[in-house]
Design an enzyme around this catalytic site. Sequence first.
Site, short mmCIF file in Angstrom:
data_model
loop_
_atom_site.label_atom_id
_atom_site.label_comp_id
_atom_site.label_asym_id
_atom_site.label_seq_id
_atom_site.Cartn_x
_atom_site.Cartn_y
_atom_site.Cartn_z
N ARG A 101 0.83 -1.21 0.00
CA ARG A 101 0.00 0.00 0.00
C ARG A 101 0.86 1.25 0.00
NH1 ARG A 101 -2.41 1.42 4.39
NH2 ARG A 101 -2.85 -0.68 5.12
N TYR A 137 -14.91 19.60 -14.03
CA TYR A 137 -15.49 18.25 -14.16
C TYR A 137 -16.54 18.03 -13.06
CZ TYR A 137 -15.73 13.17 -13.78
OH TYR A 137 -16.18 11.87 -13.69
N ASP A 154 -6.06 20.73 -12.64
CA ASP A 154 -6.44 19.50 -13.32
C ASP A 154 -5.99 19.63 -14.78
OD1 ASP A 154 -7.74 17.43 -14.72
OD2 ASP A 154 -9.35 17.32 -13.22
N LYS A 199 -7.53 8.82 -19.06
CA LYS A 199 -7.80 9.48 -20.36
C LYS A 199 -6.58 9.47 -21.26
CE LYS A 199 -11.55 10.76 -18.06
NZ LYS A 199 -12.67 9.87 -17.92
#
Length: 323
Positions: free
Chosen positions: A36, A87, A140, A165
């Site tokens: 992790r 977004y 972003d 993306k």
Amino acid sequence: MAVHAGRPARTPGAPVGPGIELSSTYVQDGPVSYGREDNETWRAFEAAVGELEGGQAVAFSSGMAAVAAVMETLPVGGRVSVTPDAYHGTRRFLEERMPRLVVSDDSPDLVWVETPSNPMMAVTDIAAVVRASACPVAVDNTLATPLLQRPLDLGADVAVHSATKLLSGHSDLLLGVAVARTDEWAAKLRERRSRHGAVPGPFEVWLALRGLRTLPVRLERSSASAVVLAERLGGHPAVEQVRYPGFGSMLSFDVRGGAAAADAAVARLAVVVPGTSLGGVESLIERRHKWPGEAAVPPGLLRLSVGLEHVEDLWADLAAALG
Ligand code: PLP
């Protein structure tokens, strides 16, 4: 950089590309103890994205996990000034956190810029925002990618991506990455990732790095096509308005006749795929207004993610669909 960053050291017999490290735990007393916290495949991807963005990259299980990790570095009651048409997932995240986080342009603790914005394609001057802000600025950078815009060079503290993306580019995985300008920000983001557990799978990260290798050629092709399509759509009688920032592979256009006319056009497409998301090799189109949280988007607006098909095939498809 996109081709070579994050490769193993060039020693005789070494593999040219990194492997997929599938281990949840490590032999004690080494630099890594548990999966992790770190992973060799993450490190290769993070090295590549970090070099491209000019900072220290931290990979997350999705773009939203990266967004959340940045936002949740703020204290309770922290104020976030956010691009109004960012977004919808980012805006919903903030709205649902209230009052733990407060959306406000008044004395913010963090400014969140999304440029170009999705799906309105509004462009913000990052350097001007940084100059006007007394607090950290996060950007972003999903739609521009570091090839077209390097927020950290413009003074931002963190650049965030939905690596789902363009960075990975094949619509076959979910992944996020946040890139920090300072050691302090990088440590905070790694700590958030470990605590929240929003860790990416090594296989997805390996695929994303494989996709990233071709980002420059993919983006060059899709951007060149987007320029042509934006111009031709702008001259089409069925199109009211084209929203194209002048760079990149994303554009939106408003169909005359609103939602019904836009839906009818999408239904006639044979090459462009009706679907959400963006940045894959295949062109994707979507009428964004139908999403909850996108009420401010014009009902007839179609967002087009231009892929790698031949531009004349795309234009023939769009022109036939628009009638
Ligand atoms: N930021 C932008 C601009 C996006 O378009 C998206 C997803 O569509 C996200 C963040 C969230 O990324 P993900 O879907 O990988 O969680």
